[in-house]
Design a protein around this motif. Structure first.
Motif, PDB file in Angstrom:
ATOM      1  N   GLN A 114       0.902  -1.457  -0.113  1.00  0.00           N
ATOM      2  CA  GLN A 114       0.175   0.506  -0.001  1.00  0.00           C
ATOM      3  C   GLN A 114       0.928   1.486   0.158  1.00  0.00           C
ATOM      4  O   GLN A 114       0.171   2.415  -0.988  1.00  0.00           O
ATOM      5  N   LEU A 115       1.689   0.979   0.592  1.00  0.00           N
ATOM      6  CA  LEU A 115       2.725   2.945   0.987  1.00  0.00           C
ATOM      7  C   LEU A 115       3.569   2.016   0.105  1.00  0.00           C
ATOM      8  O   LEU A 115       5.142   1.629   0.712  1.00  0.00           O
ATOM      9  N   PRO A 116       4.815   2.830  -0.862  1.00  0.00           N
ATOM     10  CA  PRO A 116       5.790   2.105  -1.462  1.00  0.00           C
ATOM     11  C   PRO A 116       6.752   3.326  -1.248  1.00  0.00           C
ATOM     12  O   PRO A 116       6.436   5.123  -1.449  1.00  0.00           O
ATOM     13  N   ILE A 117       8.127   3.472  -0.678  1.00  0.00           N
ATOM     14  CA  ILE A 117       8.658   4.606  -0.288  1.00  0.00           C
ATOM     15  C   ILE A 117      10.159   3.499  -0.846  1.00  0.00           C
ATOM     16  O   ILE A 117      10.711   3.123  -1.088  1.00  0.00           O
ATOM     17  N   HIS A 118      10.122   4.905  -2.301  1.00  0.00           N
ATOM     18  CA  HIS A 118      12.115   4.743  -2.891  1.00  0.00           C
ATOM     19  C   HIS A 118      12.518   5.122  -2.410  1.00  0.00           C
ATOM     20  O   HIS A 118      13.204   6.423  -2.062  1.00  0.00           O
ATOM     21  N   ILE A 119      14.023   4.448  -2.390  1.00  0.00           N
ATOM     22  CA  ILE A 119      15.505   4.897  -1.540  1.00  0.00           C
ATOM     23  C   ILE A 119      15.431   5.432  -3.144  1.00  0.00           C
ATOM     24  O   ILE A 119      16.543   4.726  -4.170  1.00  0.00           O
ATOM     25  N   PRO A 120      15.643   7.302  -2.895  1.00  0.00           N
ATOM     26  CA  PRO A 120      16.914   7.192  -4.315  1.00  0.00           C
ATOM     27  C   PRO A 120      18.225   6.839  -4.336  1.00  0.00           C
ATOM     28  O   PRO A 120      19.019   6.903  -3.447  1.00  0.00           O
ATOM     29  N   GLU A 121      19.209   6.907  -5.602  1.00  0.00           N
ATOM     30  CA  GLU A 121      20.434   6.745  -6.025  1.00  0.00           C
ATOM     31  C   GLU A 121      21.543   7.986  -5.168  1.00  0.00           C
ATOM     32  O   GLU A 121      20.883   9.081  -5.026  1.00  0.00           O
ATOM     33  N   LEU A 122      22.317   7.295  -4.620  1.00  0.00           N
ATOM     34  CA  LEU A 122      23.184   8.840  -3.924  1.00  0.00           C
ATOM     35  C   LEU A 122      23.465   9.587  -5.052  1.00  0.00           C
ATOM     36  O   LEU A 122      23.658   9.030  -6.422  1.00  0.00           O
ATOM     37  N   SER A 123      23.603  11.335  -4.614  1.00  0.00           N
ATOM     38  CA  SER A 123      24.174  12.245  -5.847  1.00  0.00           C
ATOM     39  C   SER A 123      25.643  11.878  -6.058  1.00  0.00           C
ATOM     40  O   SER A 123      26.006  11.650  -4.641  1.00  0.00           O
ATOM     41  N   SER A 124      26.560  12.442  -6.745  1.00  0.00           N
ATOM     42  CA  SER A 124      27.836  12.485  -6.906  1.00  0.00           C
ATOM     43  C   SER A 124      28.279  13.215  -5.549  1.00  0.00           C
ATOM     44  O   SER A 124      29.512  12.733  -5.209  1.00  0.00           O
ATOM     45  N   LYS A 125      27.704  14.710  -5.312  1.00  0.00           N
ATOM     46  CA  LYS A 125      28.423  14.213  -4.093  1.00  0.00           C
ATOM     47  C   LYS A 125      28.024  13.598  -3.431  1.00  0.00           C
ATOM     48  O   LYS A 125      28.945  13.508  -1.842  1.00  0.00           O
ATOM     49  N   ASP A 126      26.483  13.457  -2.877  1.00  0.00           N
ATOM     50  CA  ASP A 126      26.938  12.288  -1.319  1.00  0.00           C
ATOM     51  C   ASP A 126      26.970  11.217  -1.760  1.00  0.00           C
ATOM     52  O   ASP A 126      27.907  10.586  -0.629  1.00  0.00           O
ATOM     53  N   THR A 127      27.533  10.652  -2.876  1.00  0.00           N
ATOM     54  CA  THR A 127      28.375   9.643  -3.307  1.00  0.00           C
ATOM     55  C   THR A 127      30.180  10.384  -2.525  1.00  0.00           C
ATOM     56  O   THR A 127      31.095   9.400  -1.821  1.00  0.00           O
ATOM     57  N   GLU A 128      30.253  11.789  -2.655  1.00  0.00           N
ATOM     58  CA  GLU A 128      31.488  11.992  -2.668  1.00  0.00           C
ATOM     59  C   GLU A 128      32.445  12.006  -0.624  1.00  0.00           C
ATOM     60  O   GLU A 128      33.014  11.810  -0.430  1.00  0.00           O
ATOM     61  N   ASN A 129      31.237  12.581  -0.407  1.00  0.00           N
ATOM     62  CA  ASN A 129      30.675  12.927   0.869  1.00  0.00           C
ATOM     63  C   ASN A 129      31.171  11.171   1.384  1.00  0.00           C
ATOM     64  O   ASN A 129      31.539  10.801   2.611  1.00  0.00           O
ATOM     65  N   TYR A 130      30.016  10.323   0.783  1.00  0.00           N
ATOM     66  CA  TYR A 130      30.319   8.967   1.980  1.00  0.00           C
ATOM     67  C   TYR A 130      31.646   8.671   1.667  1.00  0.00           C
ATOM     68  O   TYR A 130      31.833   7.774   2.715  1.00  0.00           O
ATOM     69  N   LEU A 131      32.150   8.386   0.316  1.00  0.00           N
ATOM     70  CA  LEU A 131      33.554   8.063   0.863  1.00  0.00           C
ATOM     71  C   LEU A 131      34.622   8.587   1.491  1.00  0.00           C
ATOM     72  O   LEU A 131      35.317   7.316   1.962  1.00  0.00           O
ATOM     73  N   LEU A 132      34.919   9.733   1.177  1.00  0.00           N
ATOM     74  CA  LEU A 132      35.160  10.271   2.344  1.00  0.00           C
ATOM     75  C   LEU A 132      34.990  10.185   4.111  1.00  0.00           C
ATOM     76  O   LEU A 132      35.979   9.400   5.060  1.00  0.00           O
ATOM     77  N   LEU A 133      33.949   9.819   4.381  1.00  0.00           N
ATOM     78  CA  LEU A 133      33.560   9.443   5.540  1.00  0.00           C
ATOM     79  C   LEU A 133      33.151   7.601   5.741  1.00  0.00           C
ATOM     80  O   LEU A 133      33.819   7.223   6.857  1.00  0.00           O
ATOM     81  N   LEU A 134      33.797   7.136   4.794  1.00  0.00           N
ATOM     82  CA  LEU A 134      33.918   5.642   4.941  1.00  0.00           C
ATOM     83  C   LEU A 134      35.534   5.543   5.443  1.00  0.00           C
ATOM     84  O   LEU A 134      35.653   5.108   6.577  1.00  0.00           O
ATOM     85  N   VAL A 135      35.987   6.355   4.389  1.00  0.00           N
ATOM     86  CA  VAL A 135      37.920   6.374   4.988  1.00  0.00           C
ATOM     87  C   VAL A 135      38.162   6.803   6.493  1.00  0.00           C
ATOM     88  O   VAL A 135      38.655   6.665   6.806  1.00  0.00           O
ATOM     89  N   VAL A 136      36.802   8.203   6.586  1.00  0.00           N
ATOM     90  CA  VAL A 136      37.159   8.612   8.254  1.00  0.00           C
ATOM     91  C   VAL A 136      37.049   7.432   9.204  1.00  0.00           C
ATOM     92  O   VAL A 136      37.535   7.258  10.036  1.00  0.00           O
TER      93      VAL A 136
END
Length: 613
Positions: A268-290
């Protein structure tokens, strides 16, 4: 290393999604409800489910939250009943259900009859005679000799046949009536337990076969979707659609999209997780390293600060300087040292804009890239100590990710290196000047131009033999010439060709004393033999356990095997799993039902389940 597991720390900043979904799930006015959390493989659906579970209080008796992995039931003949039984047994362990354990046991008994009934369908009249009379003899006399499991199941149920007749046939109930009766009793049990809502999180449904996907969805809709229940299903919607289309093909001449209508009916309630934007991916890469260089408590504080300051939702990416400043403000402690952190973080910071475009907004792909980089960095230090420039290694790994053909072409150009890489220099000058010839067209596309411009720009001045040696598994048709191996390495290879289980320890011990380069040559020469099934598993097991740096490569080769894994190999795989479960299990999961029989798969993990139980 970064494991492909649901994260305890919300680096994807899915907390707002989790809060909205958990608030809806806790609202008893909305149930029964089925919520679909849709996203591609590797999008972080399991992490989101974990955040939802953490958001639902479990100590006040109002809510019960249970997580079920749908993939666990892939090997079951009757996945519907298996899933429902798993849910009932989970509820039986919950405190609010202590007073209704009798109701739960009755529901499980009713499931037993469903399971027996589904098996008996294939045995026709004798089965009907057994059920109708309450006498197991007709069916037992007609069971084939190759069905001992079924025979035993019927024998065990013989004393219950009369009860089955009385409960199910005295009113001439149909299958529909029995489904209705189960559903009514399930709801009555929930009411008696006095919980506001039972929230069931179902993960990994998109890893199941099409038939099992349908079984799971129908179990929810037909049997379990009653008042005081909310089901939250995490899956790739395209995989679900494929399963529906396969089981319910389009009707000739109709424009109705059955797959869409089916999903809308159940979810009844679909919720779609969006793909990470290029900026979000860059942030995620840096946080993973940290994350790799801070204690978990310090890293959690940093993530909380990033969230509170809304750095994640601003238009620009988070900078390394900003991260470092906030670690200082929080009195964070670097492990093992700030120097090592800055070395790796500076390199990743310089390439994250380029590499983010190749990761397709996928958290899992992001982790894999970093794992590859860290592994290659460690191998470089083992082989060449300080002779390798990590910035060059990182740049080459990015090119490998961006365009494997250009990566191979650069390798060919490097073979002609004298004092400089002349062909690369010619390409580099012409592309940056905007005068690239047709031979360099692929090098002139924007993302490759960005790669050319990142440091070190003067790549043409470096001989890259050692770097390509470290990444040689990615080069097409790369053949290992054993004649170039040392005398000791060749002897080990000869010994492995005639080794037995009694002598393998001595051979491996000799191999451990070799130089790192010799060990590397030996293992890489054996990987193709693992893929083709030519290397015996007792040898693979010893290599896997003794040479930990190569565990991922060995499992990758096993994952490509075209040879069925035999019963005799299970004991070796058990040992490998015990040594490195996070490395072994994902590969065996992929092989399950194909090169690895489902029953053998269960045997590998049976001891682990007993220990955890």
């Amino acid at each position: 290393m970064w494991l492909d597991n649901a994260s305890d720390i919300d680096m994807l900043f899915y907390k707002p999604y989790a809060t909205i979904i958990s608030d809806i799930a806790k609202n008893k006015d909305y149930n029964p409800l089925t919520i679909g959390v849709f996203g591609l493989w590797g999008a972080g659906k399991s992490t989101l489910l974990k955040l939802i579970q953490n958001d639902i209080p479990s100590d006040d008796g109002k809510y019960v939250c249970i997580q079920i992995n749908a993939w666990m039931f892939e090997g079951y003949e009757d996945a519907k009943s298996a899933l429902m039984e798993a849910l009932l047994k989970e509820l039986e362990e919950q405190k609010p259900f202590e007073g209704v354990k009798g109701n739960i046991k009755n529901l499980i008994k009713r499931l037993d009859f469903f399971k027996i009934g589904s098996k008996l369908l294939s045995y026709g009249a004798p089965a009907i005679a057994s059920i109708a009379t309450g006498n197991p003899i007709p069916i037992l006399l007609n069971i084939a000799h190759d069905a001992p499991g079924l025979a035993e199941q019927i024998k065990t149920a013989a004393t219950s046949m009369q009860a089955f007749k009385d409960d199910y046939l005295k009113e001439k109930e149909s299958t529909v009536d029995n489904v209705r009766k189960f559903k009514e009793e399930f709801q009555q049990m929930l009411e008696a337990a006095k919980v506001d809502n039972v929230i069931v999180l179902i993960d990994d449904l998109d890893r199941c076969s099409p038939d099992r996907i349908i079984d799971t969805l129908e179990a929810i809709k037909l049997f379990l979707s009653v008042e005081r229940t909310t089901f939250i299903i995490a899956a790739d919607e395209t995989v679900i659609e494929y399963a529906i289309k396969r089981n319910y093909p389009p009707v000739d001449g109709s424009n109705v999209e059955l797959s869409t209508e089916y999903i809308e009916k159940i979810i009844q309630l679909p919720i779609h997780i969006p793909e990470l934007s290029s900026k979000d991916t860059e942030n995620y890469l840096l946080l993973l390293v940290v994350q790799n260089y801070l204690p978990a408590s310090d890293f959690q504080k940093l993530v909380d600060k990033v969230y509170q300051e809304k750095l994640i939702v601003r238009d620009t990416r988070i900078t390394l300087a900003e991260v470092k400043m906030r670690i200082t403000e929080l009195n964070g402690t670097y492990i093992p040292s700030e120097t090592e952190f800055m070395e790796v973080a500076t390199i990743i910071d310089s390439i994250r804009e380029i590499v983010s475009s190749t990761l397709k907004g996928n958290p899992r792909q992001t982790k894999r890239f970093l794992n590859t980089f860290i592994t290659k960095k460690k191998l470089a230090q083992m082989y060449y100590e300080t002779e390798i420039d990590i910035k060059i290694l990182a740049k080459l790994l990015v090119l490998q990710k961006l365009n494997s053909e250009l990566f191979s072409q650069l390798n060919e150009w490097n073979k002609e290196f004298v004092t400089t890489n002349d062909e690369y220099f010619k390409m580099f000058e012409s592309v940056l000047a905007g005068t690239a010839s047709i031979d360099y067209t692929q090098w002139a596309v924007p993302k490759i131009v960005k790669w050319l411009e990142c440091e070190p720009k003067d790549l043409y001045q470096y001989r890259l033999d050692k770097y390509f040696y470290l990444t040689r598994e990615s080069l097409p048709k790369a053949m290992v010439d054993t004649q170039k191996f040392s005398k000791d390495a060749r002897k080990i290879l000869d010994d492995l060709g005639t080794v037995t289980e009694g002598t393998i320890s001595a051979v491996i011990s000799s191999m451990e004393s070799l130089e790192p380069l010799d060990i590397d040559n030996i293992i890489f020469s054996l990987l193709p033999r693992i893929e083709t099934g030519q290397l015996k598993f007792f040898i693979i097991k010893e290599l896997f356990i003794k040479f930990g740096a190569y565990q991922s490569k060995i499992m990758e080769a096993i994952g490509k095997t075209k040879t069925k894994i035999a019963l005799a190999d299970i004991v070796q795989l058990r040992s490998m799993y015990a040594s490195a479960p996070a490395t072994v299990k994902p590969v065996l999961d992929e092989l399950k039902g194909g090169m690895l029989d489902s029953k053998l798969y269960e045997m590998i993990f049976s001891q682990d389940k007993v220990k955890r139980g």
